[in-house]
Design an enzyme around this catalytic site. Structure first.
Site, short mmCIF file in Angstrom:
data_model
loop_
_atom_site.label_atom_id
_atom_site.label_comp_id
_atom_site.label_asym_id
_atom_site.label_seq_id
_atom_site.Cartn_x
_atom_site.Cartn_y
_atom_site.Cartn_z
N HIS A 147 0.87 -1.18 0.00
CA HIS A 147 0.00 0.00 0.00
C HIS A 147 0.91 1.23 0.00
O HIS A 147 2.00 1.19 0.56
CB HIS A 147 -0.83 -0.06 1.29
CG HIS A 147 -1.94 0.95 1.40
ND1 HIS A 147 -1.71 2.26 1.72
CD2 HIS A 147 -3.29 0.82 1.25
CE1 HIS A 147 -2.88 2.89 1.78
NE2 HIS A 147 -3.85 2.06 1.49
N ASP B 174 2.65 -4.66 8.08
CA ASP B 174 1.47 -3.84 7.87
C ASP B 174 0.27 -4.78 8.05
O ASP B 174 -0.01 -5.62 7.20
CB ASP B 174 1.52 -3.24 6.46
CG ASP B 174 0.25 -2.48 6.10
OD1 ASP B 174 -0.75 -2.63 6.81
OD2 ASP B 174 0.28 -1.75 5.09
N GLN C 162 -4.79 -5.34 6.91
CA GLN C 162 -5.75 -6.30 6.34
C GLN C 162 -5.71 -7.65 7.02
O GLN C 162 -6.34 -8.59 6.54
CB GLN C 162 -5.50 -6.47 4.83
CG GLN C 162 -5.65 -5.21 4.01
CD GLN C 162 -7.09 -4.72 3.91
OE1 GLN C 162 -8.05 -5.46 4.19
NE2 GLN C 162 -7.27 -3.47 3.52
N LYS D 249 -10.74 -0.47 10.17
CA LYS D 249 -10.84 -1.68 9.35
C LYS D 249 -11.16 -2.91 10.20
O LYS D 249 -11.33 -4.00 9.69
CB LYS D 249 -9.55 -1.90 8.56
CG LYS D 249 -9.38 -0.85 7.47
CD LYS D 249 -8.18 -1.10 6.59
CE LYS D 249 -8.09 0.02 5.55
NZ LYS D 249 -6.89 -0.08 4.73
N CYS E 180 -4.71 2.32 -3.77
CA CYS E 180 -3.48 2.83 -3.15
C CYS E 180 -2.30 1.91 -3.38
O CYS E 180 -1.38 1.82 -2.54
CB CYS E 180 -3.65 3.07 -1.65
SG CYS E 180 -4.91 4.28 -1.25
C1 LIG Z 1 -5.89 0.65 4.52
C2 LIG Z 1 -4.50 0.21 4.46
C3 LIG Z 1 -3.46 1.03 4.90
C4 LIG Z 1 -3.68 2.43 5.39
O1 LIG Z 1 -4.56 2.48 6.47
P1 LIG Z 1 -5.11 3.90 6.97
O2 LIG Z 1 -6.20 3.52 7.90
O3 LIG Z 1 -5.61 4.61 5.75
O4 LIG Z 1 -3.99 4.62 7.61
C5 LIG Z 1 -2.19 0.54 4.86
N1 LIG Z 1 -1.93 -0.70 4.42
C6 LIG Z 1 -2.90 -1.52 3.99
C7 LIG Z 1 -2.55 -2.90 3.54
C8 LIG Z 1 -4.22 -1.09 3.99
O5 LIG Z 1 -5.18 -1.90 3.56
#
Ligand SMILES: *Cc1c(COP(=O)(O)O)cnc(C)c1O
Length: 412
Positions: free
Chosen positions: A129, A206, A209, A232, A370
């Protein structure tokens, strides 16, 4: 046999009742919400907790002797403990509240970045991302570090042999997504962590997800940093978490200066507060933190195994049905995937199909998600992404498939 038993214990209709937004309609059609990769819906308990905080308990934290301030402080710190327990962090001060995943990664890129020197290397992957690309580019520019990128194959799996040959004593940090938001690929993070540690490199995952789809255990994974977003994982927007190992966080300089992050301030010298406050300058998103705790509590009462098998079933069902259309191309066919189905159709722009689906009450995401470099790799402008949560149903997928069929007839 075992699978059947799990299915029986997972009552999707009962779960749907917890999410009031799922009862609304758009354009006169029942809402079908397949954009969970962008943000998740909130259960009533979270909505109630937000209301209750502002109705009953609103106050600033960590600084008042009065009743409400102490109450809000207790609730905020309780939320930190709920999150600590859920992700099985060793210590509650290893849980830092942030604005979200992006903010958490920026914190590490800035603060851990300060400990690096010119020529040090950071490894990310081709499926990241933008939140896990741009902060590292900025950091590399600032510190003269080198950014390397693990390539992927056409299925959307990391090419691990390439990763092996990139690792060296120059590698200081490996920052990869646990699960790809565009492809659904579940990366072999255990292997990445083990290999990176052999070279003394730290690992940031990260987790934006992953935490909503699987059990994550910080001590078992042994990652050094893990970032996720509240919104999320069925919690509010504007709040998220950075988990970091205490011994590493202790050695990192603060990210931002201000109230709450200090021990003592004089004009000659300021000493910093201890963890987690060192990284939490200013009045935080108090209600966000507390209600993220509520969301995690809600999630912890569900059986994650049942959630996984339900979501897997939805994804396989949707993929099989989509594959029946002519000109259909599923983007992201890794062996291990979560409930993300990204696709394009020959000769049809994702935006056009997405717009027609919207008019039929179906929320999907279209575009690059993104992850522009990833779209460049597949040589496509973007995809249509249906990302499922545990409250989605097979019946919704049937309606979605009919809507795709109707839309394709109109567009062809
Ligand atoms: C949504 C997402 C982000 C960013 O999250 P924010 O809540 O917009 O800061 C980063 N990495 C992944 C894999 C995402 O799905």
């Amino acid at each position: 046999m075992i699978k059947d038993q799990i299915q029986l214990t997972f009552d999707v209709q009962k779960i749907r009742d917890d999410f009031p937004i799922l009862r609304r309609s758009v354009y006169g059609k029942d809402l079908i919400y397949f954009d969970n990769g962008a943000t998740s819906q909130k259960p009533q308990v979270v909505i109630d907790a937000i209301n209750e905080y502002y109705t009953e308990n609103n106050s600033n934290i960590h600084r008042g002797v009065h009743y409400l301030s102490q109450l809000a402080t207790t609730q905020y710190e309780e939320a930190r403990k709920i999150i600590q327990n859920y992700i099985n962090a060793l210590l509650s001060e290893e849980v830092i509240f942030t604005k979200g995943t992006s903010d958490a990664i920026n914190l590490v890129a800035f603060s851990f970045g300060e400990t690096l020197s010119a020529g040090d290397e950071i490894i990310i992957s081709a499926m990241e991302h933008h939140s896990n690309i741009v902060p590292w580019q900025m950091m590399c520019e600032r510190k003269g570090c080198i950014l390397r990128v693990i390539p992927i194959d056409q299925e959307g799996d990391l090419i691990m042999s390439e990763f092996d040959s990139m690792l060296s004593s120059k590698t200081k940090l490996v920052a990869v997504t646990h699960i790809s938001n565009s492809l659904g690929t579940i990366n072999p993070v255990e292997e990445i962590i083990e290999k990176s540690h052999k070279f003394g490199a730290k690992v940031l995952l990260d987790g934006a997800q992953s935490i909503q789809h699987m059990h994550v255990d910080m001590q078992k994974l042994d990652c050094d940093f893990y970032a996720f977003s509240g919104h999320k994982v069925f919690g509010p927007t504007g709040v998220g978490v950075l988990y970091g190992k205490k011994e590493i966080l202790d050695q990192m300089p603060p990210y931002q200066g201000g109230g709450d992050m200090i021990a003592k301030v004089t004009f000659e010298k300021t000493t910093y507060n201890e963890l987690p406050h060192k990284f939490e300058a200013g009045t935080p998103n108090i209600s966000g933190g507390i209600c993220l705790g509520t969301a995690i509590q809600y999630l912890s009462k569900l059986d994650i195994q049942s959630i996984q098998s339900h979501e897997q079933e939805l994804a396989s069902y949707a993929e099989a049905k989509l594959n029946e259309f002519e000109g259909m191309r599923i983007i992201g066919t890794a062996k291990k995937k979560t409930s993300v189905v990204s696709f394009i159709v020959d000769g049809i722009h994702p935006f056009d199909l997405g717009t027609l689906l919207d008019k039929q009450g179906i929320a999907v995401r279209t575009g690059h998600h993104c992850t522009q470099p990833l779209m460049d790799f597949f040589e496509i402008p973007g995809t249509i992404r249906a990302s499922f949560a545990f409250y989605n149903t097979k019946e919704e997928i049937d309606i979605f498939i009919s809507a795709v069929e109707r839309s394709l007839t109109m567009l062809r």
